[in-house]
Design an enzyme around this catalytic site. Structure first.
Site, mmCIF file in Angstrom:
data_model
loop_
_atom_site.group_PDB
_atom_site.id
_atom_site.type_symbol
_atom_site.label_atom_id
_atom_site.label_comp_id
_atom_site.label_asym_id
_atom_site.label_seq_id
_atom_site.Cartn_x
_atom_site.Cartn_y
_atom_site.Cartn_z
ATOM 1 C CG ASP A 50 -1.966 1.100 1.199
ATOM 2 O OD1 ASP A 50 -2.547 1.347 0.135
ATOM 3 O OD2 ASP A 50 -2.192 1.722 2.256
ATOM 4 C CB SER A 85 -6.301 3.074 0.054
ATOM 5 O OG SER A 85 -4.935 3.371 -0.118
ATOM 6 C CD GLN A 128 -4.321 0.918 -2.850
ATOM 7 O OE1 GLN A 128 -3.492 1.716 -3.266
ATOM 8 N NE2 GLN A 128 -4.286 0.428 -1.608
#
Length: 287
Positions: A206, A230, A280
């Protein structure tokens, strides 16, 4: 004082407070929200702790629902969805101050042999030893390292080295492709528990993935023109690995529109084996 890798292992070592309930620390940091990779990694630890440990995780799908509050513990509640002959499924809900901030579904697969073997090869990139550390690249450009970045570097559990040099001006962004690649590894040993390495890499996944969305519009370092968060995260684990050994994270953004940017990444080891696939989506709003 422990080094950042040891602190990461400690961060992933959850306290079990009931059969399917765990509590994780959330460090007090000067951030608006808890780092998403931390919550994903801890949620996966909680899920893995409720399995027999003989089935590695092969995929996870997660949603970031609310921003976590730094410094406030996070409780992880695990639902044992299924224990089958080949697959185990767990659903983890992260709760902070009575509100759900994150949920994750993880699937664990009993190792077996298949009849089909292929993969996309990695692109040719320089070896990590030939590339500058991120903090050195920033220091060389600015002539010094800002105090905020120096503090961040001391806490950073991963050594990050960008394959392509950082762009610092909008002129340098002209005709830039929405693509980025970094070499990464933990800054110290992470032990021998495969679940710890899986969750540490989940944490790292991430850290830079949404860079690919921003590359065509603004420099990666310096004042930001967009507030970024995110929204969801998905990973597929293909082969065993160690997160304290170099891995190449090749990232690209196929589209950004409607305030949302999509990024996907492939993670390879030094031998060119594809280890993990990641997708993502992030929210991007002008500051």
């Amino acid at each position: 004082m422990t080094n950042p890798a040891e602190r990461l292992v400690d961060l992933l070592d959850l306290e079990q407070i009931e059969v399917n309930i765990f509590r994780g620390r959330s460090p007090e940091e000067s951030l608006q929200r808890v780092f998403g990779g931390q919550v994903a990694g801890q949620a996966l630890v909680a899920a893995g702790r409720t399995t027999d440990g003989e089935r590695p995780v092969h995929s996870l799908h997660a949603y970031f629902l609310r921003p976590g509050i730094p410094g406030v513990p996070i409780v992880y509640q695990v639902e044992r969805v299924r224990d089958g002959r080949s697959f185990t499924t767990r659903r983890t809900t992260a709760v902070q101050q009575g509100k759900t901030i994150f949920n994750l579904t993880a699937s664990f697969h009993r190792p077996e042999q298949g009849g089909i073997e292929h993969q996309l090869p990695p692109r040719h990139v320089p070896a990590p030893e030939t590339l500058p550390m991120l903090v050195d690249e920033i220091r060389d450009h600015l002539g010094h390292l800002p105090e905020s970045l120096e503090r961040m570097a001391r806490r950073q559990p991963f050594d990050i080295r960008y394959v392509d040099r950082l762009r610092w001006t909008r002129e340098e962004l002209k005709d830039a492709d929405p693509r980025s690649a970094v070499w990464m590894r933990a800054v110290g040993p992470l032990g021998d528990d495969p679940l710890v390495h899986t969750c540490a890499l989940t944490y790292a996944s991430d850290m830079t993935l949404l860079d690919a969305v921003r590359i065509p519009v603004e420099p990666l370092w310096g004042p930001r023109g967009f507030d970024m968060a995110s929204l969801d995260h998905a990973m597929w684990f293909h082969r065993p690995f160690r997160a304290d050994e170099w891995f190449l994270y090749d990232q690209e953004s196929p589209i950004s529109t409607g305030g949302r940017g999509l990024a996907r990444g492939r993670i390879y080891n030094r031998e060119g084996q594809l280890l993990v696939s990641v997708v993502q989506e992030g929210l991007f709003r002008p500051v």
